[in-house]
Structure formats: structure tokens, C-alpha cells
Write a protein that holds these residues in place. Structure first.
Motif, mmCIF file in Angstrom:
data_model
loop_
_atom_site.group_PDB
_atom_site.id
_atom_site.type_symbol
_atom_site.label_atom_id
_atom_site.label_comp_id
_atom_site.label_asym_id
_atom_site.label_seq_id
_atom_site.Cartn_x
_atom_site.Cartn_y
_atom_site.Cartn_z
ATOM 1 N N PRO A 36 0.826 -1.207 0.000
ATOM 2 C CA PRO A 36 0.000 0.000 0.000
ATOM 3 C C PRO A 36 0.861 1.258 0.000
ATOM 4 C CG PRO A 36 -0.768 -1.553 1.662
ATOM 5 C CD PRO A 36 0.547 -2.071 1.166
ATOM 6 N N THR A 52 -0.994 4.371 6.969
ATOM 7 C CA THR A 52 -0.769 3.100 6.280
ATOM 8 C C THR A 52 0.264 2.270 7.024
ATOM 9 O OG1 THR A 52 -0.118 2.092 4.173
ATOM 10 C CG2 THR A 52 1.060 4.069 4.825
ATOM 11 N N GLN A 369 -5.091 1.394 -3.485
ATOM 12 C CA GLN A 369 -3.873 1.496 -2.714
ATOM 13 C C GLN A 369 -3.508 2.914 -2.307
ATOM 14 O OE1 GLN A 369 -0.359 0.329 -4.746
ATOM 15 N NE2 GLN A 369 -0.549 1.799 -6.380
#
Length: 374
Positions: A36, A52, A369
Motif C-alpha cells: 500500500p 498506512t 492502494q
């Protein structure tokens, strides 16, 4: 690592601070869809979308405001709207739409859509872009505009990063006013508030619902640029004057106070939706009737903004509703108030009700993503 929402935590395996679109592209190519990749500006997301466990791209490495011209200004996506305004005001120019809080990045708000007090006249911030530089999810650096790759141009504006990462934007500019006249208008209910927002001949409009001893009271702010007196029939309870620069930066004293009180660092589980105009007043009033003041926190804010005359939000990449009204419950999990988890659950119910009424959440949910935030 946390965002402004304060309820989610992210521990990136890598932080990259690019200084060019090429470095952003190299990062996406290296990730190859397996890791990601999430860009982060000032981390002002409230639902963890700037966090993330993969690669975090610090967009503040791309923060240059380039040459200012009458037709517009080219700006790196990591620049804040404060930095843009500081560059354009000496030329007597301003972006047509500014966020209430200036310390958000250009790329983040364009990716969300970007709504401000002048959106009833000019639409969203994303609707006032002449050209974009975008790094697509496959690592391609692309320029797009109304006449060049229009499909990508429409997809990334308000697209919450689903189709790529904005790295530069050419923003439209308009003449900046010297002074503003701010009129505070008490309103009996949400219907009256929306009536002011859809009929008052004002350049900048906003509205709030505030707790009182007798329930929720409604208040509109109608602002005239270079105005001398309130419009006839408006009936304000208070009239103030300020320079345009002072007005644009009006949140700084409030933010300083919230920082001093410790409220700025508390969790902020926010819920915002665009509602169809025909159901907005009833939805707002029924929502607040079921709430106590503590449900939004000691420094929480209830925002109401009608986008008069646009017919939609003005941004193709953002889901639209007819005659949209932005309704926001900007909660703060203050001491003695519901927990962040309880507020988040209430927000889920809020969004479910909004969808059932024909509304859409704002910003749009992130998929894929990359998700770009302010």
C-alpha cells in the motif's frame, strides 16, 4: 503515527519525502501494487485514510508555489492554501474557494473535492482547477485538463486518490476583495437557515447549529466582499468588518485556543454528508433532536452549507446529489463526553441515514492502494 482524527494509528514500513513527480512515480513502481502507498499532506484526515502500514509519501516535500499570473498559479500538491494565499494576495488575487482552515494541502482538498464558504458561487475547489499533474497508480506521470485526458482529469478531482496521486495543480485565480462585511443572522430552524443561504445576496455563506439551554439554535453568516451595509431584509444581529486576509485566516485564534485547552489533540470522529436539498432541513432537525450537546464534544461544531445554484457539487469525481446541502457533525471526544468509539458508531448510523435519504458521505470512501488527504 496518527492523523487529526486521532482514533486510528499507522506504523508505515517506510516514509518517502519526494521532491518531484518522478520520485512519486518511482515509489509507486517499486511498490508494484503489492505494498500500500498512501500520500500524506498535513495528516488532517479524520478516519485514518492518511495512515498506512505500507509506504507513506510525505507530500510536504512538494510544496512550492510557482509563478503567479492573472489567469492562475501553478502549485505543488503539498503546498497549503495558506502558502498559496500568501503568494497570490500581493498580486491582488485569491483562489475563488478557500477552506475555512487554511493549513490543509492543495492536493488533499482537491482529491476530496474542497468545499468553502464561496462554493455556492464557485463550486468546489476541485472545480476551479485548470490543469493537473497526476501520477497514476501504474506509475505514469500524466498531465490532464478539460481539453487533455479529460477522463483522468474528472476522475481524480474529488476521487479520494482512487485513480492516482495529484502532484501539481494550476489553480484559477480571481481578484481579491480588500475588506469584508460579516453579518450574523439568527435563524429559527434549519429551514430558515437554508432559506438565508439560498436567497441572501452574499459572497460567502456558512451556517452552524449551536447548543443552548432551550435546545439547538441556528445561525447563518452572510459575508459581503467590499460591502458597505447588510442586504435589505437580512436582519443581522451583529455586523463586523475585517480585511480579507484577516477573514480568510479567521480560524487561527480559535485553533490557538483549542491547542491551549488540549482540545486540538483529542480524537475528532467527524461525519460529513451531502444531502439532497429537498430533505436537508428535516434531516438536520431530526438528527439534532436526537442529540445532546455532549454528543459533539465541548469544542465540537455542527456545520450546514447549502451549495445554492450549482445543481451539484461541481466536481465529476465526487458523487453528486440534487441541490446539495453539506451537513457536518465535527465531533471532538472531550473529557466527560462519549468515547471516540461511541462517536464513531454514531457516525456510522449518521451515514446510513444519510444514504437512505439520498445523500452521500464526504469525502468519498477510499478504495485501492492510494488515498490523498490534506
Amino acid at each position: 503515527m496518527q492523523d487529526f482524527g486521532g482514533s486510528a494509528v499507522g506504523a508505515p514500513q517506510e516514509v518517502v519525502r519526494p521532491t518531484s513527480a518522478g520520485e512519486v512515480a518511482s515509489t509507486l513502481l517499486r511498490a508494484d501494487g503489492r505494498t500500500p502507498v498512501v500520500p500524506r499532506g498535513r495528516g488532517h484526515s479524520t478516519d485514518g485514510r492518511s495512515l498506512t502500514g505500507g509506504i507513506s509519501i510525505d507530500m510536504r516535500g512538494l510544496a512550492t508555489v510557482h509563478e503567479v499570473r492573472d489567469a492562475g498559479v501553478s502549485v505543488d500538491a503539498g503546498a497549503t492554501w495558506r502558502e498559496v494565499l500568501e503568494a497570490t494576495l500581493p498580486h491582488g488575487l485569491t483562489p475563488p474557494v478557500l477552506t475555512d482552515y487554511l493549513d490543509l494541502t492543495v492536493g488533499g482538498t482537491l482529491s476530496a473535492g474542497g468545499v468553502g464558504g464561496t462554493s455556492h458561487v464557485h463550486g468546489t475547489q476541485a472545480g476551479n482547477v485548470a490543469e493537473l499533474e497526476v501520477v497514476t497508480r501504474d506509475g505514469r506521470i500524466a498531465r490532464c485538463s478539460p481539453s487533455l485526458d479529460r477522463r483522468l482529469f474528472d476522475a481524480v478531482r474529488g476521487g479520494s486518490g482512487r485513480h492516482g496521486i495529484i502532484t501539481r495543480a494550476v489553480l484559477r485565480l480571481v481578484p481579491a476583495p480588500r475588506d469584508v462585511l460579516v453579518c450574523t443572522v439568527p435563524c429559527q430552524d434549519a429551514t430558515a437557515l437554508l432559506r438565508v443561504q439560498t436567497t441572501a445576496p452574499a459572497d460567502h455563506l456558512s451556517g452552524q447549529a449551536k447548543p443552548s439551554e432551550t435546545g439547538w439554535r441556528y445561525e447563518a453568516k452572510a459575508v459581503l466582499f467590499d460591502g458597505k451595509e447588510p442586504p435589505r431584509g437580512l436582519g443581522p444581529s451583529e455586523v463586523e468588518t475585517a480585511t480579507y486576509r484577516e477573514f480568510a485566516d479567521r480560524m487561527t485564534p480559535d485553533v490557538d485556543e483549542l491547542i491551549a485547552l488540549g482540545e486540538w489533540r483529542r480524537p475528532h470522529p467527524w461525519a460529513i454528508a451531502f444531502l439532497p436539498g429537498r430533505v436537508a432541513a428535516g434531516f438536520i432537525e431530526s438528527t439534532l433532536a436526537a442529540m445532546e450537546p455532549g454528543d459533539i464534544g465541548l469544542s465540537g461544531v455542527v456545520l450546514v452549507k447549502a451549495l445554492k445554484g450549482t445543481g451539484d457539487t461541481g466536481t465529476p469525481g465526487l458523487a453528486n446529489v440534487a441541490d446539495p446541502v453539506q451537513f457536518g457533525l465535527l465531533r471532538t471526544a472531550s473529557p466527560g463526553c462519549p468515547s471516540p468509539a461511541a462517536m464513531a458508531s454514531a457516525n456510522e448510523r449518521f451515514h446510513e441515514r444519510a444514504r437512505a435519504a439520498g445523500g452521500v458521505p464526504y469525502p468519498a470512501p477510499v478504495g485501492g492502494q492510494s488515498g490523498q488527504t490534506g
